[in-house]
Design a protein around this motif. Structure first.
Motif, PDB file in Angstrom:
ATOM      1  N   GLU A  17      24.185 -18.378 119.292  1.00 27.12           N
ATOM      2  CA  GLU A  17      24.987 -19.165 118.359  1.00 27.12           C
ATOM      3  C   GLU A  17      24.065 -19.919 117.410  1.00 27.12           C
ATOM      4  O   GLU A  17      23.250 -20.733 117.834  1.00 27.12           O
ATOM      5  CB  GLU A  17      25.912 -20.116 119.126  1.00 27.12           C
ATOM      6  N   LYS A  78      26.149 -15.124 116.341  1.00 22.65           N
ATOM      7  CA  LYS A  78      27.377 -15.703 115.789  1.00 22.65           C
ATOM      8  C   LYS A  78      27.074 -16.936 114.958  1.00 22.65           C
ATOM      9  O   LYS A  78      26.012 -17.509 115.063  1.00 22.65           O
ATOM     10  CB  LYS A  78      28.323 -16.119 116.931  1.00 22.65           C
ATOM     11  N   ASP A  96      27.545 -11.001 113.593  1.00 24.95           N
ATOM     12  CA  ASP A  96      28.685 -11.182 114.493  1.00 24.95           C
ATOM     13  C   ASP A  96      29.684 -12.175 113.875  1.00 24.95           C
ATOM     14  O   ASP A  96      29.593 -12.517 112.703  1.00 24.95           O
ATOM     15  CB  ASP A  96      28.168 -11.661 115.860  1.00 24.95           C
TER      16      ASP A  96
END
Lengths: 288, 568
Positions: A17, A78, A96
């Motif tokens: 992330e 992400k 992503d």
């Protein structure tokens, strides 16, 4: 100007992330800061340097002076550029979920495809995706009724379902085709689709404009034929050719505009809708 | 374990302690008069010490909360925190998750929160959810105002049977008192209708709202329940509902209260929503003065306010037709539910904006009620969480009440100009002091609900204590309103049943919650007869079997049973 280059060492099967690695947070960081940083993966954090080699060149005094170049396979990364307000991010791969989500300024260029929720709830800035996108490009997040409010998204390939859902400002351009329900619930802003549209663009739209240059599949009943216009001018951009103009969605007293290319969609001219078997059958069913 | 809270400045309105410097001692979960020399000393020099807060009306547990969370996932994105070794991750703003609700009430210094609407059919779910909310005790009020059996008993004037029914249904649902929501109106919603005024009849029942209220009040006093009827009158949120509200108050005037702990025989919740004059939103104005005048005169009425806080929040109520009206006004996503023979419910998001004339009017009416009602023992601080605003805004409301300067600042700069032309708020300069604040947030709600173990620092009572980092001799609440808001938002200590839950503004302990329910004694025979009488109807019309209907004891975590000897 500060250039930060990420070079991938290894990939992860669980997504990394990157929402903390935006220019607003890292414009003061040096290489040692990156070496200390732990990136969230799933429910824990791991050293970023396990996954990327980072090179920092130059100095920056504000987020706007940062350029991030991310190389490697980003299919499991992400939130790239999520909530950023300035600077530039270049991704040399497909990315992503949630690229450019809630961004308010700056530039993101993705040299590949993007997964769902690209440019979600953007309020400013520029997001360019050179490949295709999945569902909810430039849309609102689940449950939310206020979507993208500003900025610009350009998709060079095709866009998935519900592109521009709840659009309430800004512009989305799709150079390829769009799946169903493009611009559903939109209330402001412009959507331009150069390719074909599967079905039902602009469902429940209250205002705003959708321009479709390719072939339109099925149109919703809530759109009424208005007129045929030549070379329409939408917010300063002139679209060459003849366009059929619809107004909708009348089910919600909507005043949105839907323009479709008349030359490509000859069947929609004349006896409107009659040649579309499925559409006619629905209309007959409703008339019962 | 013995503790002594040393040198605090104590506000305990129930014992008429107004800002005295004294020590508060507690041992094994109870307040005591003295402790041994081994007692642990907690130094709270020059800090405010109050009993822990009691929220008299809030929606924190039950099926409608779950529906709200499911269909407003965007609300759950707010207020997210990471989990720690002690706490679970928090989420949500207007409809926080269950653990979040407990943590946030603890940080505000609250110890007891009354869940104000529990359909008996969904009581199991409500109690399951209460068990997952930590740190606060939660009694729940079952809904009786639109129950088919109640409507039948009220029509036929069978007060004895109704009393037995209430007594049985409090045991079945493990409820605390009698809640009435839009009597006859939610039943009418089953037919797509509503009732207007208290003399309208529920369709097919031939009974008026007034008859239902009177019957329930009589039955409530017959049983001598600790709490009076808790009513959300008809015509909520409609301009021109003042006459309905006053008629509702008037209708129970002649019914004598039958409980020593409380003074009232009717508690009206979120009175702000019931104090609108005018005929439509175009000419709506504040009716707060008229309503407050009545409350000032009447000894039998108490209320809580339901103060609007100018936030984006979620409304959820058993008054389903009102939610439909709101949906027509706002057009936002709306959800609606029918609870078989008992009630209905609706949920819709709402955005209270200071720029909106109507929202400004609502905000001003709430504050007018606080300032016009002279006796703080008759009015409680609520936001009808989450309907008018989330409970985490209580400190902000306190700062509005304590500072005329802040109110005038908002009137001049922030809110719509209707506040000048349609309300009396700009003319009011009353300011609450700390004693009044302690009354409306602790002592009054506890007395109104008839709690005899909390809400005051009397020896023998539960050691539920909140300590705020405010020196009342050092602060001018009128000027330093921002500080007041900040300090009331986070306690130095929150103590619940003698256990320190919050210490130095951080939660240090998570405790299982309890529910409080009323067990009426002396009506066993009558209850049996009533249940036998309604059994054929129940079997025919309810979608579940009788055996699955009651909340069995194992559903309750740490129940506190309040025994009531009913007089016949």
């Amino acid at each position: 100007m500060k250039t930060i280059t990420f070079k991938q060492k290894k990939t992860s099967s669980i997504a990394l992330e990157f929402d903390e690695l935006i220019p607003d947070e890292i414009y003061t960081w040096g290489e040692s800061d990156f070496n200390k940083y732990e990136v969230p993966i799933g429910n824990s954090r791991f050293p970023l340097t396990d996954y990327f080699d980072i090179k920092v060149e130059g100095e920056a005094e504000s987020p706007d002076e940062v350029k991030m170049i991310i190389n490697g396979d980003l299919n499991r990364v992400k939130y790239i550029g999520c909530k950023m307000s300035g600077g530039e991010i270049l991704c040399n791969s497909s990315v992503d979920l949630h690229v450019g989500a809630e961004m308010s300024g700056g530039t993101i260029i993705v040299d590949g495809n993007a997964a769902a929720h690209a440019g979600r709830e953007m309020s400013g800035g520029y997001l360019e995706i050179k490949g295709n996108t999945k569902e909810f490009t430039g849309a609102s997040y689940i449950g939310e009724w206020r979507g993208m409010t500003g900025g610009e998204i350009i998709v060079h390939g095709n866009a998935g379902k519900q592109c521009g859902e709840c659009l309430s400002g800004g512009k989305i351009t799709v150079l390829g085709n769009c799946d169903i329900l493009a611009g559903i619930h939109m209330s402001k802003g412009v959507m331009e689709i150069q390719g074909d549209v599967n079905r039902w663009p602009g469902g429940q739209m209250k205002n705003g404009t959708i321009v479709i240059n390719g072939k339109l599949g099925r149109l919703l009943e809530g759109f009424v034929f208005d007129e045929v216009v030549d070379n329409p001018d939408i917010e300063g951009k002139v679209y060459d050719g003849r366009f059929i103009k619809y107004t909708g969605d009348i089910g919600l007293n909507g005043k949105g505009t839907l323009l479709i290319n008349a030359d490509v969609n000859r069947d929609k001219l004349g006896e409107y809708g009659e040649s579309d078997d499925e559409y006619t059958s629905i209309r007959e069913y409703r008339n019962l | 374990m013995e503790y002594i809270l040393k040198n605090g400045i104590v506000y305990d309105p129930a014992n008429k302690v107004n800002g005295e410097k004294k020590d508060v001692m507690f041992k094994d979960g109870k307040i005591v008069e003295k402790v041994s020399s081994d007692a642990k000393v907690l130094d709270v020099t020059d800090k405010i010490v109050m009993p822990a807060g009691v929220d008299p009306h809030s929606h924190v547990a039950g099926p409608k909360l779950v529906v709200g969370r499911l269909y407003r996932p965007e609300d759950s994105r707010k207020g997210v925190t990471q989990k720690t070794n002690l706490l679970r991750g928090e989420s949500g703003f207007s409809i926080p998750s269950c653990p979040t609700t407990g943590y946030r009430y603890s940080r505000l210094g609250y110890g007891t929160v009354v869940e104000a609407a529990m359909p008996p059919l969904e009581a199991k779910h409500t109690h399951d959810e209460i068990a997952t909310i930590p740190n606060i005790d939660i009694p729940a009020l079952p809904l009786f105002g639109n129950n088919w059996f109640v409507l039948e008993f009220a029509r036929e004037g069978k007060i004895d049977e109704l009393a037995a029914f209430i007594s049985a249904w409090l045991k079945i649902s493990k409820g605390y008192g009698v809640k009435i929501v839009n009597p006859c109106g939610s039943e009418a919603w089953g037919w797509g209708m509503n009732v207007h005024g208290i003399n309208d009849k529920a369709p097919y029942f031939d009974v008026t709202s007034k008859e239902v209220i009177r019957a329930l009040a009589k039955a409530n006093e017959k049983l001598g329940l600790p709490h009076s009827i808790h009513i959300h009158p008809n015509d909520l949120g409609h301009p021109g509902n003042v006459p309905t509200t006053l008629e509702t108050f008037e209708s129970v005037k002649d019914i004598d209260k039958n409980a020593a702990v409380r003074n009232q025989n009717l508690h009206c919740c979120h009175l702000q929503f019931h104090s609108y004059s005018g005929n439509s939103w175009k000419d709506a104005s504040s009716g707060a003065e008229e309503v407050a005048k009545y409350v000032n005169k009447a000894d039998n009425i108490t209320c809580d306010v339901g103060q609007v806080t100018f936030d984006e929040t979620t409304t959820m109520t058993a008054d389903a037709p009102m939610e439909y009206d709101l949906f027509k006004l706002s057009g936002l996503k709306w959800v609606n539910k029918d609870i078989e023979c008992e009630t209905a419910a609706g949920i819709i998001p709402i955005i209270y904006s200071p720029k909106s004339p109507v929202n400004t009017l609502q905000w001003a009416i709430g504050l007018e009620l606080f300032l016009h009602i002279d006796d703080p023992w008759k009015v409680c601080l609520t936001t009808d969480h989450p309907n008018a605003g989330p409970f985490i805004r209580y400190p902000r409301i306190i700062s509005w009440l304590m500072s005329n300067e802040r109110r005038m600042e908002m009137i001049d700069n922030e809110v719509h100009k209707w506040v000048h032309s349609r309300t009396t708020l700009p003319t009011l300069d009353r300011e609450y002091d700390f004693y009044d604040i302690a009354t409306i947030t602790r002592a009054a709600p506890a007395k109104i609900h008839g709690f005899s173990d909390r809400g005051e620092l009397t020896p023998g009572y539960n050691a539920d204590i909140a300590v705020y980092d405010i020196n009342p001799n050092d602060i001018d609440p009128s000027k330093e309103h921002e500080l007041i808001e900040k300090k009331f938002g986070l306690t130095d200590y929150t103590i619940k049943d003698g256990e320190i839950l919050v210490k130095d503004k951080e939660i240090v302990k998570v405790k299982e919650s309890s529910t409080i329910w009323t067990n009426v004694k002396g009506y066993e025979e009558e209850e049996k007869a009533v249940i036998e009488g309604i059994m054929p109807f129940f079997n025919q019309y309810y979608s579940i079997k009788w055996e699955n209907y009651p909340v069995h004891d194992h559903y309750l975590s740490n129940p506190i049973r309040v025994d009531v000897e009913a007089s016949k």
